[in-house]
Design an enzyme around this catalytic site. Structure first.
Site, mmCIF file in Angstrom:
data_model
loop_
_atom_site.group_PDB
_atom_site.id
_atom_site.type_symbol
_atom_site.label_atom_id
_atom_site.label_comp_id
_atom_site.label_asym_id
_atom_site.label_seq_id
_atom_site.Cartn_x
_atom_site.Cartn_y
_atom_site.Cartn_z
ATOM 1 N N GLY A 1 0.823 -1.198 0.000
ATOM 2 C CA GLY A 1 0.000 0.000 0.000
ATOM 3 C C GLY A 1 0.859 1.250 0.000
ATOM 4 C CB CYS A 2 0.191 4.667 -1.236
ATOM 5 S SG CYS A 2 -1.455 4.925 -0.542
ATOM 6 C CG PHE A 3 -0.993 5.878 3.963
ATOM 7 C CD1 PHE A 3 -0.471 7.164 4.031
ATOM 8 C CD2 PHE A 3 -2.352 5.736 3.759
ATOM 9 C CE1 PHE A 3 -1.285 8.276 3.898
ATOM 10 C CE2 PHE A 3 -3.182 6.837 3.625
ATOM 11 C CZ PHE A 3 -2.649 8.116 3.691
#
Length: 345
Positions: free
Chosen positions: A148-150
């Site tokens: 995921g990006c985070f």
């Protein structure tokens, strides 16, 4: 090498198209959609006009197998879990941008995603695709779960500290802020222009699905790591993530030691840029690129380390890292097709 994209009309899908169309080794064999089959991609996104001509196709695994070797899944949660076993069964390599294969424990996935998990056999086969920390496993993988990006921005920032064992295992606090493209293409009240402009919002407090993903990876490097505190905010920019991460050290440190720790951890990683002591990055400085930029500080009064990490959520946080992983699978230099200078303006 021929590739296919399933879910080609979402934000992750169109970023994959942009990058793959300029890639010197990969070429797009087919684009696939659930809702816009038969449409030319240029009718959906006119900015591709005179660049590529592809009609969006239905998802036929047998036809995809004839045309491609790697499939990128830019699909919503739940869809990849259904498609992936069929793709693997015909010998295709799969890079999945959804969260369906990131968690090894199906119970934890179901607890956080509120949906049925993928089959355990497929979950076991998946390799978590944090490129800089999983290279050797990615190289041999048939199924890569793109982070995921985070989680990408946070893990790249914290893992050198966790691996070294110099921080208190229960002290990790992560404050994360993301541009609105991270919420996906489907509009909501929260992402509506009048709601977000000149404003910012915290969301999914203590409930964000990237929390267990981060904790799972931290536990691989230090089994003593405790649950993290993690908060996410939506800010009025189109793309970009800034993570500010705090952790308490076990003994007194010098900032020079921390700086050296990070420089050595990432000396073989072309996409990680460590700022000079006292300097900190902003999202504009990585926009449109696959870079993760970091700045490091140490507060002697509190014994806390602060790491600031920025990425483009559509690049290093999604499509860029997916192609970096595809490069590793194909035996290419990780930077192949990804050497884009950031778009500062």
């Amino acid at each position: 090498m021929k590739v296919a994209i399933i879910g080609a009309t979402g934000y992750g899908g169109i970023e994959l198209i942009r990058l793959l169309e300029q890639h010197p080794y990969f070429s797009i064999a087919s684009l696939h959609s659930f809702s816009q089959v038969g449409e030319c991609i240029t009718n959906v996104y006119p900015h591709f006009q005179n660049v590529l001509v592809h009609t969006l196709q239905e998802i036929d695994v047998e036809e995809i197998e004839k045309e491609a070797e790697i499939v990128f899944l830019a699909t919503p949660a739940g869809v990849s879990a259904e498609l992936t076993p069929k793709l693997l069964a015909v010998g295709l390599k799969v890079i999945d941008l959804s969260g369906d294969f990131r968690m090894k424990d199906p119970f934890i996935y179901e607890q956080w995603y509120k949906r049925a998990a993928a089959k355990e056999g497929v979950l076991r086969e998946a390799v978590y695709g944090l490129s800089e920390w999983k290279r050797s496993e990615i190289q041999k993988a048939n199924l890569i779960a793109n982070p995921g990006c985070f989680a990408t921005a946070a893990l790249l920032a914290i893992l050198p500290l966790v691996r070294s064992g110099i921080i208190e295992e229960d002290s990790i606090i992560i404050d994360a802020k993301s541009g609105v493209s991270g919420a996906g293409k489907t509009p909501t009240t929260m992402t509506h222009f009048p709601e977000l402009y000149d404003n910012l919002r915290i969301y999914k407090v203590n409930e964000h699905q990237h929390i267990p993903e981060i904790e799972q990876m931290l536990a691989e490097w230090n089994r003593e790591t405790k649950p993290i505190t993690f908060s996410t905010h939506l800010i009025p920019i189109s793309r970009g993530i800034m993570v500010t991460l705090y952790a308490k050290v076990k003994r007194e440190m010098e900032i020079e030691q921390l700086q050296q720790l990070y420089e050595e951890a990432y000396e073989q990683s072309a996409f990680i840029r460590i700022r000079m002591q006292g300097e900190f990055p902003s999202p504009k400085e990585v926009r449109g690129s696959n870079y993760c930029d970091m700045g490091i500080a140490y507060d002697e009064r509190t014994g806390r380390v602060t790491i600031v990490s920025v990425i483009d959520n559509m690049m290093k946080g999604a499509a860029g890292q997916a192609i970096q992983n595809a490069n590793i699978v194909a035996g290419l230099e990780e930077t192949t097709g990804l050497q884009h200078m950031p778009l500062y303006l």
